[in-house]
Every structure is written in C-alpha cells, then in structure tokens.
Design an enzyme around this catalytic site. Structure first.
Site, PDB file in Angstrom:
ATOM      1  N   ASP A 192       0.860  -1.192   0.000  1.00 26.68           N
ATOM      2  CA  ASP A 192       0.000   0.000   0.000  1.00 26.68           C
ATOM      3  C   ASP A 192       0.899   1.246   0.000  1.00 26.68           C
ATOM      4  OD1 ASP A 192       0.844  -0.436   2.681  1.00 26.68           O
ATOM      5  OD2 ASP A 192      -0.780   0.804   3.443  1.00 26.68           O
ATOM      6  N   HIS A 504       1.497  -8.931  -3.311  1.00 31.03           N
ATOM      7  CA  HIS A 504       0.503  -7.877  -3.060  1.00 31.03           C
ATOM      8  C   HIS A 504       1.269  -6.568  -2.920  1.00 31.03           C
ATOM      9  CE1 HIS A 504      -3.580  -6.633  -1.793  1.00 31.03           C
ATOM     10  NE2 HIS A 504      -2.925  -5.725  -1.089  1.00 31.03           N
ATOM     11  N   ASP A 550       0.556 -17.512  -3.779  1.00 32.04           N
ATOM     12  CA  ASP A 550       1.224 -16.523  -4.635  1.00 32.04           C
ATOM     13  C   ASP A 550       0.182 -15.882  -5.545  1.00 32.04           C
ATOM     14  OD1 ASP A 550       2.954 -14.943  -6.043  1.00 32.04           O
ATOM     15  OD2 ASP A 550       3.740 -16.584  -7.282  1.00 32.04           O
ATOM     16  N   GLU A 559       1.924 -10.120   0.746  1.00 30.55           N
ATOM     17  CA  GLU A 559       2.292  -8.709   0.653  1.00 30.55           C
ATOM     18  C   GLU A 559       3.786  -8.598   0.964  1.00 30.55           C
ATOM     19  OE1 GLU A 559      -0.383  -5.967   2.587  1.00 30.55           O
ATOM     20  OE2 GLU A 559       0.651  -4.230   1.765  1.00 30.55           O
TER      21      GLU A 559
HETATM   22  O1  G3I Z   1      -2.892  -9.292  19.063  1.00 31.89           O
HETATM   23  C1  G3I Z   1      -3.697 -10.374  18.590  1.00 31.89           C
HETATM   24  C2  G3I Z   1      -3.629 -11.521  19.528  1.00 31.89           C
HETATM   25  O2  G3I Z   1      -4.157 -11.129  20.750  1.00 31.89           O
HETATM   26  C3  G3I Z   1      -4.402 -12.683  18.923  1.00 31.89           C
HETATM   27  O3  G3I Z   1      -4.279 -13.803  19.730  1.00 31.89           O
HETATM   28  C4  G3I Z   1      -3.848 -13.017  17.531  1.00 31.89           C
HETATM   29  C5  G3I Z   1      -4.613 -14.145  16.843  1.00 31.89           C
HETATM   30  O4  G3I Z   1      -5.221 -13.748  15.631  1.00 31.89           O
HETATM   31  O5  G3I Z   1      -3.929 -11.884  16.731  1.00 31.89           O
HETATM   32  C6  G3I Z   1      -3.201 -10.781  17.219  1.00 31.89           C
HETATM   33  O6  G3I Z   1      -3.403  -9.694  16.376  1.00 31.89           O
HETATM   34  C7  G3I Z   1      -2.789  -9.739  15.108  1.00 31.89           C
HETATM   35  C8  G3I Z   1      -1.967  -8.488  14.941  1.00 31.89           C
HETATM   36  O7  G3I Z   1      -1.402  -8.466  13.653  1.00 31.89           O
HETATM   37  C9  G3I Z   1      -0.852  -8.350  15.970  1.00 31.89           C
HETATM   38  O8  G3I Z   1       0.134  -9.300  15.773  1.00 31.89           O
HETATM   39  C10 G3I Z   1      -3.878  -9.782  14.055  1.00 31.89           C
HETATM   40  O9  G3I Z   1      -4.589 -11.004  14.128  1.00 31.89           O
HETATM   41  C11 G3I Z   1      -3.273  -9.612  12.677  1.00 31.89           C
HETATM   42  O10 G3I Z   1      -4.301  -9.448  11.733  1.00 31.89           O
HETATM   43  C12 G3I Z   1      -2.371  -8.404  12.638  1.00 31.89           C
HETATM   44  O11 G3I Z   1      -1.710  -8.423  11.399  1.00 31.89           O
HETATM   45  C13 G3I Z   1      -1.154  -7.189  10.973  1.00 31.89           C
HETATM   46  C14 G3I Z   1      -1.863  -6.717   9.699  1.00 31.89           C
HETATM   47  O12 G3I Z   1      -1.231  -5.551   9.223  1.00 31.89           O
HETATM   48  C15 G3I Z   1      -3.336  -6.413   9.913  1.00 31.89           C
HETATM   49  O13 G3I Z   1      -3.494  -5.360  10.796  1.00 31.89           O
HETATM   50  C16 G3I Z   1       0.306  -7.443  10.685  1.00 31.89           C
HETATM   51  O14 G3I Z   1       0.998  -7.738  11.894  1.00 31.89           O
HETATM   52  C17 G3I Z   1       0.933  -6.234  10.018  1.00 31.89           C
HETATM   53  O15 G3I Z   1       2.235  -6.575   9.589  1.00 31.89           O
HETATM   54  C18 G3I Z   1       0.096  -5.796   8.808  1.00 31.89           C
HETATM   55  O16 G3I Z   1       0.647  -4.626   8.336  1.00 31.89           O
HETATM   56  C19 G3I Z   1       0.123  -4.114   7.105  1.00 31.89           C
HETATM   57  C20 G3I Z   1      -0.351  -2.695   7.403  1.00 31.89           C
HETATM   58  O17 G3I Z   1      -1.469  -2.750   8.258  1.00 31.89           O
HETATM   59  C21 G3I Z   1      -0.674  -1.942   6.118  1.00 31.89           C
HETATM   60  N1  G3I Z   1       0.428  -2.014   5.198  1.00 31.89           N
HETATM   61  C22 G3I Z   1       0.807  -3.364   4.847  1.00 31.89           C
HETATM   62  C23 G3I Z   1       1.225  -4.148   6.070  1.00 31.89           C
HETATM   63  C24 G3I Z   1       1.632  -5.569   5.718  1.00 31.89           C
HETATM   64  O18 G3I Z   1       0.595  -6.386   5.311  1.00 31.89           O
HETATM   65  O1  9MR Z   2      -4.227  -3.767   0.055  1.00 33.75           O
HETATM   66  C1  9MR Z   2      -4.305  -3.733   1.480  1.00 33.75           C
HETATM   67  C2  9MR Z   2      -2.993  -4.152   2.092  1.00 33.75           C
HETATM   68  O2  9MR Z   2      -1.963  -3.272   1.695  1.00 33.75           O
HETATM   69  C3  9MR Z   2      -3.143  -4.261   3.604  1.00 33.75           C
HETATM   70  O3  9MR Z   2      -1.992  -4.753   4.203  1.00 33.75           O
HETATM   71  C4  9MR Z   2      -4.290  -5.181   3.943  1.00 33.75           C
HETATM   72  C5  9MR Z   2      -4.529  -5.328   5.438  1.00 33.75           C
HETATM   73  O4  9MR Z   2      -4.819  -4.158   6.057  1.00 33.75           O
HETATM   74  O5  9MR Z   2      -5.469  -4.722   3.349  1.00 33.75           O
HETATM   75  C6  9MR Z   2      -5.397  -4.646   1.935  1.00 33.75           C
HETATM   76  O6  9MR Z   2      -6.605  -4.156   1.449  1.00 33.75           O
HETATM   77  C7  9MR Z   2      -7.642  -5.109   1.393  1.00 33.75           C
HETATM   78  C8  9MR Z   2      -8.685  -4.780   2.439  1.00 33.75           C
HETATM   79  O7  9MR Z   2      -8.162  -4.823   3.745  1.00 33.75           O
HETATM   80  C9  9MR Z   2      -9.857  -5.731   2.296  1.00 33.75           C
HETATM   81  N1  9MR Z   2     -10.361  -5.739   0.933  1.00 33.75           N
HETATM   82  C10 9MR Z   2      -9.366  -6.099  -0.073  1.00 33.75           C
HETATM   83  C11 9MR Z   2      -8.188  -5.141  -0.012  1.00 33.75           C
HETATM   84  C12 9MR Z   2      -7.068  -5.569  -0.987  1.00 33.75           C
HETATM   85  O8  9MR Z   2      -7.486  -5.791  -2.239  1.00 33.75           O
END
Ligand code: G3I
Ligand code: 9MR
Ligand code: CA
Length: 582
Positions: A192, A504, A550, A559
C-alpha cells in the site's frame, strides 16, 4: 533371500511401519505440491552449515552431483525420517556442510527429481543483499524513478505529500483540523502507499544496525541509486530518504509524533501517480513517539561520520529524539486506534514497556546521559525476537553492539540475555524435524519477517560469543526463506529458481510488467489465512508452513513490507561478512 537371523516378526513390523509412513506421505502429497527436495536456491558459502530437506520414503542416502557434467562429488546419509508438524510432512535432512569445494551442484536422491541447481560459493548473498536494499529505492514516495536507476521499473512521481492535512484526531491549537503541511519523501510501507511511523521506525533502525555493525561491508557496495557516487555509503543514502520524511512527522510545538500519514481508505490497484486521494496526519501516540526517539537517536550516532554531506543532521536528529522522549514521558499510555473514518493499517500496540526500553537504550548509547540508563532499568527488560509491536530485542541488539561502553555488570547481563534467546532458537533448530527454528506461533502475518528477525538475533549471539552453533541456526533460517521450505518458493522476488510472481504490491500489480519488482521478501505462510474471504482460490493446505498463496488477493501471505525486508538485509549482509570471502 530373507536373513534367517532376522526375525520375521521384526521384518513385518518394519514393513507395516513403512506402509504407514508411505500412506501418510501420499495423503500429505495430495495436500499440496508434489514432494520435492528443498534447498537454499541461492546456495551456500563454502564455510557455512549446508542442509537440504528431503521427503521421507525414498532411500537413506543422497548425493551431490555437479550441475554440468553430472559427476558425483559427495555422498551422505540422510537423518532419520521425522514428521514436521508445521507442514504435516515426513522429512529427512541432508547435511553436506563438509563439502567446501566451490561449484554448482544438484542434490540427488533416487526416486525423486534432482533439486534445483545451487552454488557453493563465496559471495552467495551479496547480490541478494544489494537487491533487498534497492527494493527501498523502488518503494520511494515523492519521486519519479528514472530509467537509469530503475530500468523497466521506471515510473512517474507519485504522492508529493506537499499538502497533507491535519486529521481531526491530530488537531491541536497550533495545528487545527484541515491545516495543510508538507511531509514528503519516505518509503511506502508495503504493497500500500501509506507511511506508518511505527513500522517505518523498526525498518529504519534495522537498516541502520546493519550499517553500524558491518560498516566496512556496506562502504564497499554500490546500488545504482541516484546518490551513488557520493562519499556516503549507498545504504545510508537510502535510509536518509526515509529519515528526512520521519522528521516531518514530529510536531515541533510539543515533540509528539503522528502515528501515520495516510489516506482514509486503501487505494485501488494503481500506480503511485494515480493514487491521488487526500492524505492526512492522524493522531499522535506513545508508540510512535518512542519508536521515533529510538530511531533518531540511532541515526544521530551513525550519521555523525557524514556531517559534511548532511550538515547539522546529527544534532537535529538527537534533539528530535529527546523531544519525542519527553513527550512520551508526559504521555506514557496513548494507545493508537484508527478513528472511525480511517480504514488503513492500524499498527496498534498497547504495551509500551518495550518501546520505552528501546528508546532509553538508544538515547543512552548516543548521549551517555545517566538519566537514560536509569530509565532503561535493564534488569527488568526481557528479550524476544523483535517485530513492529515488540521492540525490546532491539535494545539488547544495540547494547550488545556497544557493550564495551557499558558498566561491567551490565556487560554480563547483555551477554546473558542475548545468549538465552540464541540458545532457545538454537535448540529449536536442532530438535526441529525440518531443521528450522520456527514454532507454530511463528506462522503469523509476516512469518518470513519472524524468520529473519530470529536469524538477526542469532547473529547477535554469535557475534557476542563467537559460537558457531548460533550461526548455523541463522543459516537454517536463511535457507528456509530462500527455498528450503515446504512450498518450494524462494520468497524473495527475482532471487531463486522458483520465486513469487504475484506479490501484493500495487506497483508490481499495476505496472504492466510481468515480473514483480525485484528484491522484496513476501510475508510468507500465515496460518490464520486472514484474507481467505478475499481470495477466489483456496489456500493449498491448512498446514501453517503451507498457508501461502502466490496471488494478488493474498495480502496476509503475499504482501511485501519494509519491515520484513530490513532483517533480510541485515542477515544476508551479516552472513556475507561472517562466513568470509574464501
Ligand atoms: O494481538 C492479537 C492476539 O491477541 C491474537 O491472539 C492473535 C490471533 O489472531 O492476533 C493478534 O493480532 C494480530 C496483529 O497483527 C498483531 O500481531 C492480528 O490477528 C493480525 O491481523 C495483525 O496483522 C497485521 C496486519 O497488518 C493487519 O493489521 C500485521 O501484523 C501487520 O504486519 C500488517 O501490516 C500491514 C499494514 O497494516 C498496512 N500495510 C501493509 C502491512 C503488511 O501487510
Ligand atoms: O491492500 C491492502 C494491504 O496493503 C493491507 O496490508 C491489507 C490489510 O490491512 O489490506 C489490503 O486491502 C484489502 C482490504 O483490507 C480488504 N479488501 C481487499 C483489499 C485488498 O485488495
Ligand atoms: Ca510494544
């Protein structure tokens, strides 16, 4: 002829065991790609520990054959078959560490296809390391990428970020809602186009640590970025692109730091210049302030040597770090949560003890002020593999690097902490069926980042003790991300025989070029499969280490981000140095 001294009953028992093992195998083979020999597709340094993973059920021995010519150069015995719970597969390990003769080889086991060819060679990872750093250049915001530096991945300028608005959540007397300010440059976080301080911070620190720990190596590299050719090592030029953005995220009126610069929603699958929605500074938070403080304190140390190119930077970054620290001391529990109209990545964290420790450690190491040492309270700080939400391990990493400057009792404590984590990871490696120190709980969103951060901490243990065992365990994790895993992918775009094609990553998906932008580490298998409902095809397996797709749809396993690439840079560069050049 059966051996008469060999009891028939024992023979039967062995046969039925084999049948059980075979049926397990065929069931697992149906559950994913055909079993194949897994090697590090980029190869191994001559002095390194060298392991491959072989499906069980195909004989007890293996050979290494020359890729060209087919001459057998090495024969060995496979380890006993064991089930790796994270893949559900029965595997055996082939250890050929004592093959040190440089060359190109394939690993052969009768009944299986030969492995991908791979080198045993000095400098096995230097081009990977260059590419993993160059990936940051490809993710620069606020600039066009020209053909001379980006080749076919040249693109127009996107996100000038000259008119970023203060969001309601960030409004103050001096900076009311809607006020527009400039906040250019920096790297896009990932696939993103937003810029998030917490994640930017750990990424930037890790790259600075790579430089600070191995300066001679990086002084000799040339990345073909616009700044190449000046007196500053290219790695530090690249990092400055992001530091100069990070500085704009601090409110000079109070020292607080905005959590992120973001659109309200994620953009579509478009190139940067076509993602033009309004961007905002959102709420300040404790994690952002402390993370910023730690990074700026580190940067102040590292760039002190480059005062002529960046006049005043060392002083400015330290002042910024101290102001952010003071803000956090007065605002110690400001948790960031997305306001209801902001839907982009949250990077929410509620536990700040680790950020306080990390910032205190970096500020102490840079300034020597006793107040920071007192704030650090090292005896109560534990150690863990770092990630964006858990940064205490970074404090220990920096303290280990500078332990000579610490009081003697503290030197012992640093060694104890770093060794304890190294020992845990080492034991995991040696007791793992597949020879990889990954636990079930490591297959989170960004598991390949966990692998590389674990390797980074193992390297710290090795550098502290000179104990080769830690380096072997680190090597196993590098093998894992570069192909010695049950998906058969080398997870770095463009680096390996079988690499991700559909990461991604908006530019890779929208640029009209088949091959993705090179040098990016895919997030990797994620047992939670949190994007499954957005995917038109199912995951190939429900096993943690095979929960990888993939496909563009799979933002939770495919991603790329700046925080997963950073420890890949650290580790690939470190192995180049530590395994030497012979
Ligand atoms: O903290 C909870 C924990 O209590 C629980 O037991 C566990 C089981 O699901 O989940 C934990 O939370 C997780 C959290 O990361 C903390 O580790 C969430 O499920 C999980 O969805 C979350 O994932 C993060 C994701 O964003 C969604 O928010 C990733 O670590 C993080 O690397 C990723 O980062 C994204 C940015 O938001 C947007 N840009 C791209 C980037 C990479 O995908
Ligand atoms: O494209 C988004 C990615 O960069 C983020 O890490 C991810 C989690 O926050 O979300 C992606 O966006 C998706 C959205 O959360 C749900 N609908 C589909 C989007 C991607 O096509
Ligand atoms: Ca934390």
């Amino acid at each position: 002829m059966p051996n008469p001294r060999f009891p028939a009953i024992l023979l039967l028992a062995i046969l039925s065991g084999l049948v059980a093992c075979q049926s397990e195998l065929s069931r697992e083979q149906a559950d994913g790609p055909t079993a194949s020999i897994q090697v590090n597709q980029l190869g191994y340094s001559p002095q390194a520990v060298k392991e491959a993973t072989v499906p069980a059920g195909f004989g007890d021995t293996f050979e290494l054959v020359e890729h060209n010519g087919g001459r057998t150069v090495y024969r060995g015995t496979l380890s006993a078959a064991e089930r790796w719970p994270h893949s559900g597969e029965w595997v055996r390990r082939a250890d050929f560490s004592d093959l040190t003769q440089p060359g190109h080889y394939r690993l052969r086991v009768p009944g299986l296809a030969d492995s991908h060819p791979f080198p045993v060679a000095a400098r096995a990872y230097s081009s990977l390391n260059d590419a993993a750093i160059k990936a940051y250049y490809f993710n620069r915001a606020s600039t066009a990428l020209d053909e001379a530096h980006a080749g076919v991945y040249a693109r127009a300028l996107g996100h000038p970020d000259e008119q970023v608005e203060i969001h309601r959540s960030a409004a103050s007397a001096e900076r009311p809602e809607g006020m527009a300010l400039a906040s250019p440059r920096g790297w896009y976080d990932a696939g993103d186009y937003n810029k998030y301080i917490v994640n930017s911070g750990i990424s930037t620190y890790t790259l600075l640590a790579a430089y600070e720990h191995f300066p001679d190596y990086y002084q000799g590299r040339e990345l073909n970025i616009p700044e190449s050719g000046d007196v500053v090592p290219d790695l530090l030029n690249e990092v400055m692109w992001n530091l100069s953005w990070m500085l704009t995220m601090q409110d000079p009126n109070d020292g607080g730091v905005y959590h992120k610069l973001t659109t309200k929603r994620f953009s579509g699958k478009v190139m940067p210049e076509n993602a033009t929605a309004q961007r905002y500074f959102v709420q300040k938070g404790t994690a952002a302030a402390l993370n910023f403080a730690a990074v700026m304190a580190t940067a102040s140390r590292v760039y002190a040597d480059y005062e002529a190119t960046f006049p005043g930077f060392s002083e400015i970054s330290l002042a910024a770090a101290e102001a952010a620290w003071e803000w956090a001391r007065s605002n110690p529990q400001v948790v960031y949560r997305n306001p209801e109209d902001i839907r982009t990545g949250e990077y929410g964290d509620e536990e700040f003890g680790d950020e306080f420790a990390w910032a205190a450690a970096e500020l102490y190491l840079t300034t020597g002020k006793p107040a920071y040492w007192e704030a650090l309270e090292p005896k109560v700080v534990t150690i863990s593999v770092p990630n964006w939400a858990d940064t205490q391990g970074l404090a220990w990493l920096s303290l280990a690097q500078h332990r000579g400057a610490l009081p003697e009792a503290a030197q012992t404590l640093v060694a104890e902490r770093v060794r304890s984590l190294g020992d845990a990871l080492y034991n995991e490696w040696r007791t793992s069926a597949a020879g990889v120190p990954m636990r079930a709980e490591d297959f989170v969103w960004g598991s390949n980042g966990v692998a590389m951060n674990s390797a980074m901490m193992l390297i710290a243990a090795h550098r502290l003790t000179d104990d080769e065992r830690y380096l072997g365990a680190a090597q196993s994790l590098v093998d894992y991300v570069l192909g010695r895993n049950p998906t058969g992918y080398s997870y770095v775009t463009g680096y390996g025989a079988h690499t991700p094609q559909n990461i991604h990553h908006r530019p890779s998906a929208a640029d009209g070029i088949d091959a993705p932008v090179p040098g990016f580490l895919a997030g990797g298998p994620h047992s939670g499969q949190q994007d499954a409902s957005d995917c038109p095809i199912p995951y190939p397996s429900d096993k943690p280490a095979k929960s990888y797709l993939d496909h563009w749809c799979s933002y939770a396993s495919n991603e790329i981000t700046i925080n997963w690439n950073a420890p890949l840079v650290y580790v690939s560069g470190a192995l180049e140095v530590l395994y030497g050049e012979d």
